[in-house]
Scaffold this motif. Structure first.
Motif, PDB file in Angstrom:
ATOM      1  N   ASP A 121       0.593  -1.266  -0.037  1.00 26.71           N
ATOM      2  CA  ASP A 121       0.045  -0.088  -0.148  1.00 26.71           C
ATOM      3  C   ASP A 121       0.956   1.202   0.042  1.00 26.71           C
ATOM      4  OD1 ASP A 121      -2.395  -1.280  -0.339  1.00 26.71           O
ATOM      5  OD2 ASP A 121      -2.699  -1.331   2.144  1.00 26.71           O
ATOM      6  N   ASP A 122       1.910   1.147   0.470  1.00 29.13           N
ATOM      7  CA  ASP A 122       2.882   2.328   0.417  1.00 29.13           C
ATOM      8  C   ASP A 122       4.089   2.272  -0.676  1.00 29.13           C
ATOM      9  OD1 ASP A 122       4.469   0.153   1.606  1.00 29.13           O
ATOM     10  OD2 ASP A 122       5.115   1.386   3.369  1.00 29.13           O
ATOM     11  N   GLN A 123       3.608   1.398  -1.521  1.00 27.65           N
ATOM     12  CA  GLN A 123       4.422   1.569  -2.830  1.00 27.65           C
ATOM     13  C   GLN A 123       6.048   1.066  -2.639  1.00 27.65           C
ATOM     14  OE1 GLN A 123       2.744   4.570  -2.729  1.00 27.65           O
ATOM     15  NE2 GLN A 123       0.818   3.301  -3.378  1.00 27.65           N
ATOM     16  N   LEU A 124       6.218   0.141  -1.607  1.00 32.04           N
ATOM     17  CA  LEU A 124       7.557  -0.142  -1.139  1.00 32.04           C
ATOM     18  C   LEU A 124       8.418  -0.671  -2.317  1.00 32.04           C
ATOM     19  CD1 LEU A 124       9.569   0.022   0.864  1.00 32.04           C
ATOM     20  CD2 LEU A 124       8.773  -2.687   1.466  1.00 32.04           C
ATOM     21  N   SER A 125       8.058  -1.374  -3.352  1.00 30.76           N
ATOM     22  CA  SER A 125       8.587  -2.092  -4.515  1.00 30.76           C
ATOM     23  C   SER A 125       8.991  -1.033  -5.310  1.00 30.76           C
ATOM     24  CB  SER A 125       8.006  -3.124  -5.078  1.00 30.76           C
ATOM     25  OG  SER A 125       8.531  -3.671  -6.272  1.00 30.76           O
ATOM     26  N   PHE A 126       8.151  -0.095  -5.554  1.00 34.94           N
ATOM     27  CA  PHE A 126       8.259   1.109  -6.366  1.00 34.94           C
ATOM     28  C   PHE A 126       9.325   1.915  -6.173  1.00 34.94           C
ATOM     29  CE2 PHE A 126       7.413   5.502  -7.290  1.00 34.94           C
ATOM     30  CZ  PHE A 126       7.557   5.602  -8.612  1.00 34.94           C
ATOM     31  N   LEU A 127       9.268   2.516  -4.738  1.00 34.89           N
ATOM     32  CA  LEU A 127      10.273   3.170  -4.190  1.00 34.89           C
ATOM     33  C   LEU A 127      11.804   2.643  -4.129  1.00 34.89           C
ATOM     34  CD1 LEU A 127       7.836   4.868  -1.459  1.00 34.89           C
ATOM     35  CD2 LEU A 127       8.630   5.869  -3.373  1.00 34.89           C
ATOM     36  N   LEU A 128      11.838   1.596  -3.668  1.00 33.03           N
ATOM     37  CA  LEU A 128      13.087   0.840  -3.562  1.00 33.03           C
ATOM     38  C   LEU A 128      13.757   0.844  -4.905  1.00 33.03           C
ATOM     39  CD1 LEU A 128      12.555  -2.116  -0.955  1.00 33.03           C
ATOM     40  CD2 LEU A 128      13.540   0.059  -0.468  1.00 33.03           C
ATOM     41  N   ALA A 129      12.996   0.485  -5.845  1.00 31.72           N
ATOM     42  CA  ALA A 129      13.761   0.465  -7.263  1.00 31.72           C
ATOM     43  C   ALA A 129      14.082   1.736  -7.896  1.00 31.72           C
ATOM     44  CB  ALA A 129      12.723  -0.112  -8.009  1.00 31.72           C
ATOM     45  N   GLY A 130      13.115   2.747  -7.437  1.00 32.28           N
ATOM     46  CA  GLY A 130      13.643   4.160  -8.181  1.00 32.28           C
ATOM     47  C   GLY A 130      14.409   4.964  -7.414  1.00 32.28           C
ATOM     48  N   GLN A 131      14.604   4.512  -6.022  1.00 31.43           N
ATOM     49  CA  GLN A 131      15.911   5.157  -5.298  1.00 31.43           C
ATOM     50  C   GLN A 131      17.058   4.321  -5.466  1.00 31.43           C
ATOM     51  OE1 GLN A 131      14.270   4.743  -1.367  1.00 31.43           O
ATOM     52  NE2 GLN A 131      12.898   6.538  -1.753  1.00 31.43           N
ATOM     53  N   GLY A 132      17.150   3.231  -6.363  1.00 33.42           N
ATOM     54  CA  GLY A 132      18.398   2.558  -6.519  1.00 33.42           C
ATOM     55  C   GLY A 132      18.947   1.839  -5.273  1.00 33.42           C
ATOM     56  N   ARG A 133      17.772   1.337  -4.707  1.00 31.75           N
ATOM     57  CA  ARG A 133      18.487   0.455  -3.358  1.00 31.75           C
ATOM     58  C   ARG A 133      19.034  -1.002  -3.462  1.00 31.75           C
ATOM     59  NH1 ARG A 133      16.311   2.571   1.558  1.00 31.75           N
ATOM     60  NH2 ARG A 133      16.077   4.907   1.380  1.00 31.75           N
ATOM     61  N   ARG A 134      20.103  -1.195  -2.939  1.00 27.59           N
ATOM     62  CA  ARG A 134      20.445  -2.467  -3.599  1.00 27.59           C
ATOM     63  C   ARG A 134      19.518  -3.593  -3.206  1.00 27.59           C
ATOM     64  NH1 ARG A 134      23.377  -6.772  -1.465  1.00 27.59           N
ATOM     65  NH2 ARG A 134      23.289  -6.305   0.597  1.00 27.59           N
ATOM     66  N   ARG A 135      18.921  -3.644  -1.870  1.00 21.83           N
ATOM     67  CA  ARG A 135      18.005  -4.676  -1.548  1.00 21.83           C
ATOM     68  C   ARG A 135      16.459  -4.004  -2.002  1.00 21.83           C
ATOM     69  NH1 ARG A 135      20.123  -8.427   1.378  1.00 21.83           N
ATOM     70  NH2 ARG A 135      21.709  -8.243   2.611  1.00 21.83           N
ATOM     71  N   ARG A 136      16.233  -4.642  -3.424  1.00 22.46           N
ATOM     72  CA  ARG A 136      14.798  -4.238  -3.785  1.00 22.46           C
ATOM     73  C   ARG A 136      14.186  -5.256  -4.451  1.00 22.46           C
ATOM     74  NH1 ARG A 136      18.737  -1.336  -7.016  1.00 22.46           N
ATOM     75  NH2 ARG A 136      18.738  -1.865  -9.180  1.00 22.46           N
ATOM     76  N   PHE A 137      12.887  -5.338  -4.444  1.00 23.64           N
ATOM     77  CA  PHE A 137      12.384  -6.674  -5.311  1.00 23.64           C
ATOM     78  C   PHE A 137      11.057  -6.255  -6.477  1.00 23.64           C
ATOM     79  CE2 PHE A 137       9.781  -4.893  -1.900  1.00 23.64           C
ATOM     80  CZ  PHE A 137       8.536  -5.164  -2.097  1.00 23.64           C
ATOM     81  N   LYS A 138      10.908  -6.825  -7.094  1.00 19.09           N
ATOM     82  CA  LYS A 138       9.708  -6.943  -8.001  1.00 19.09           C
ATOM     83  C   LYS A 138       8.833  -8.264  -8.095  1.00 19.09           C
ATOM     84  CE  LYS A 138      10.479  -4.724 -11.747  1.00 19.09           C
ATOM     85  NZ  LYS A 138      10.940  -4.419 -12.996  1.00 19.09           N
ATOM     86  N   VAL A 139       7.655  -8.269  -7.670  1.00 17.35           N
ATOM     87  CA  VAL A 139       6.673  -9.093  -7.887  1.00 17.35           C
ATOM     88  C   VAL A 139       5.724  -9.065  -8.750  1.00 17.35           C
ATOM     89  CG1 VAL A 139       5.066 -10.567  -6.324  1.00 17.35           C
ATOM     90  CG2 VAL A 139       7.104  -9.950  -5.304  1.00 17.35           C
TER      91      VAL A 139
END
Length: 275
Positions: A82-100
């Protein structure tokens, strides 16, 4: 989105360009270049530039062919919190990120549930199992277990599958190339469309004038990467998930996809209904 949404999507001379290449079967492609752990490089090209590019690939290049077809319809349903965690982690270039996501192959009707994470040295790790389209059915018990195990294995145990819901559907037509010299492959996507889901949204967006080329290699760039560079094309920050979310949800930041959206895709912000 249905097969009709992407049927016939193509560009100048593309059908003829594919026909010039020798075929490779799906079984051969999986054996020679499955690349579930890989380095991805993405390029945005005017669709008119694709046929000349394909004409210049090495003569050993082969094109995926299944039952006489060389261009296939895809529909991907992305899930996020609900807080768009996957979108934000990817967009911020975080090393630990995911896509489902679930990915449906429109020409065959098969569908897979996929989890993509980041491994050492920026390598993309993809795991998947057969599963119904999440745009049509919720995750099954097996799907929940699969996602939870994949995320925990990538050090993302704080994210649970029961926090995820469908947020975006993308559809496009894809042709896949195999480059034996580097044991790599590349995909060329055209006719890309997006639809936002959830919160009663049905906003849609299309980019018919561009192609998204993605090379999938080991640590060494492929022959196609070098060919793209010689034609003045450089890899950029582009994600169908990131671009679609940022374009169709005006309250979200564009993050690292801003340049691609503005310069290459010319995607305007979509206003909220009633705003």
């Amino acid at each position: 989105m249905t097969a009709l949404d992407v049927a016939g999507a193509g560009g100048p001379g593309l059908d003829a360009a594919w026909e010039e290449l020798p075929p490779i079967s799906l079984a051969e492609l999986v054996e020679e270049a499955s690349l579930l752990q890989r380095v991805d490089r993405k390029y945005v090209l005017p669709i008119a530039a694709v046929a000349p590019l394909v004409a210049a690939v090495p003569s050993s290049t082969r094109v995926l062919e299944i039952e006489g077809r060389r261009c296939f319809g895809y529909s991907s349903t992305y899930l996020d919190t609900d807080d768009q965690l996957s979108f934000l982690l990817a967009g911020q270039g975080r090393r630990r990120r995911f896509k489902v996501r679930t990915r449906r192959y429109l020409d065959t009707g098969s569908c897979w549930l996929e989890v993509k994470t980041r491994g050492p040295r920026g390598v993309t790790v993809k795991e998947r199992i057969p599963h119904p389209d999440a745009d049509l059915r919720p995750l099954t018990d097996e799907g929940h277990r699969f996602v939870d195990e994949a995320l925990a294995g990538a050090g993302l145990s704080g994210v649970r599958s029961d926090q995820l819901r469908p947020v975006l559907v993308s559809a496009y037509r894809r042709t896949t190339l195999h480059l034996p010299g580097s044991r790599s492959r590349a995909t060329i996507d055209v006719g890309v469309r997006w639809r936002a889901v959830g919160d009663q949204r049905r906003s849609e967006l299309a980019c018919p004038d561009v192609a998204i080329v993605e090379t999938k290699t080991g640590s060494t760039p492929s022959e196609l990467d070098r060919l793209l560079w010689s034609h003045g094309h450089r890899p950029g920050r582009i994600s169908k998930f990131g671009v679609g979310m940022a374009a169709l949800h005006p309250e979200l930041p564009r993050l690292k996809w801003h340049r691609a959206m503005q310069r290459h895709l010319t995607i305007p912000r979509i206003a909220r209904p009633g705003s």
